[in-house]
Write an enzyme that holds these catalytic residues in place. Structure first.
Site, short mmCIF file in Angstrom:
data_model
loop_
_atom_site.label_atom_id
_atom_site.label_comp_id
_atom_site.label_asym_id
_atom_site.label_seq_id
_atom_site.Cartn_x
_atom_site.Cartn_y
_atom_site.Cartn_z
CG HIS A 133 -1.92 -1.17 1.12
ND1 HIS A 133 -2.60 -1.68 2.20
CD2 HIS A 133 -2.30 -1.93 0.06
CE1 HIS A 133 -3.36 -2.69 1.81
NE2 HIS A 133 -3.19 -2.87 0.53
CB CYS A 144 5.05 13.63 -14.27
SG CYS A 144 5.85 14.11 -12.72
N GLY A 264 -7.62 -10.96 16.28
CA GLY A 264 -9.00 -10.80 15.83
C GLY A 264 -9.31 -11.72 14.67
#
Ligand SMILES: [Zn+2]
Length: 294
Positions: A133, A144, A264
């Site tokens: 990411h 550009c 989790g």
């Protein structure tokens, strides 16, 4: 459409999932994981010990992250982002790697793929790192494609907005850094942002926002890394986003052992060979101790 309406369109892919039961043990996991042949995929849970909040961890306040669409849509949104980011960066740049980052650098797995944009794997000495990411430490021109360092951007922002840092009042009074490296500010009108010094295009943090695609070269490199690996270890990620989940699904199709460690629920719990329900730090410390001694 207002920004808040756009932000609400980000759905929670973890809705309805429950934390699974543990499957297997850490020792069984270690026996499946030879670092030289393991692709490691890390998420926010690896950086929480460094003080960087994980907006998916239990009990964390809900927030609406900036979307790429919102960032591109209006100057006001970009002004809001950069004003918050300008103030937030002075705090964010002080985050440092924790023991898990250092343990992973020492273990030196075949590949290290991260969803985190905090740059802490690199800071701990891991190289190369596949940053799915992107990184908050870089800024990219949307026209550009040239890249600048975030510190360069900070200098430009400081030059354009003298006095802003000292006069900025943080909403709520306390500085609380968001995972995107920004803070909530009361007042951003008049904040000036530079454009690309080469083509005058829009400058954006070099991170993949919700609703944006991972860069094709990065996605291809991650695919190759998992293809080359004999096993996959997922640390501190719920695999909520497809860019990481698809890698685990690929490994599963190729019948490679998959170990998932986080406290989790994840979207790959049913694919895991071993599923450790718990914190990442003791698991990785144990892995290092198993291979290298204390
Ligand atoms: Zn440019």
């Amino acid at each position: 459409m207002s920004t808040s309406q756009e932000l609400r369109r980000v759905r929670d892919p973890l809705a309805g999932l429950e934390t699974p039961l543990q499957r297997g043990t850490a020792s069984e996991a270690y026996s499946l994981l030879n670092p030289a042949y393991t692709a490691v995929i890390t998420g926010a849970g690896v950086s929480t010990d460094s003080g960087i909040p994980d907006y998916r961890s239990p009990g964390s306040p809900s927030r609406s992250p900036m979307t790429g669409q919102a960032f591109r849509a209006s100057h006001n949104n970009r002004q809001l982002y950069w004003a918050r980011g300008y103030v937030g960066w002075e705090h964010y740049r002080q985050f440092s790697p924790n023991q898990t980052h250092y343990d992973l650098a020492a273990l030196n797995p075949a590949s290290l793929i991260t969803q985190n944009v905090d740059g802490l794997h690199r800071a701990a000495g891991s190289d190369p790192v596949l940053e799915l990411h992107g990184s908050l430490y870089q800024v990219v021109c949307l026209t550009c494609g040239r890249v600048w360092s975030r510190d360069w951007m900070q200098e430009q922002l400081a030059g354009l907005n003298p006095g802003f840092m000292t006069s900025a009042t943080v909403a709520g009074g306390d500085v609380e850094i968001n995972p995107d490296g920004d803070v909530e500010l009361n007042e951003v009108t008049g904040f000036r942002i530079p454009d690309c010094p080469v083509c005058h295009g829009i400058l954006k943090p070099d991170v993949v926002y919700f609703g944006e695609q991972v860069r094709p070269q990065v996605a291809a490199a991650a695919t190759q890394a998992v293809e080359d690996a004999e096993s996959v270890l997922v640390l501190g990620s719920s695999l909520a986003v497809h860019s990481a989940l698809r890698l685990v699904r690929m490994a599963s199709r190729e019948q490679k052992p998959i170990v998932v460690v986080t406290d989790g629920p994840t979207r790959a719990d049913d694919l895991a060979t071993v599923r450790v329900v718990g914190r990442v730090a003791p698991f990785v410390a144990g892995w290092r101790a198993e291979l290298m001694g204390d």
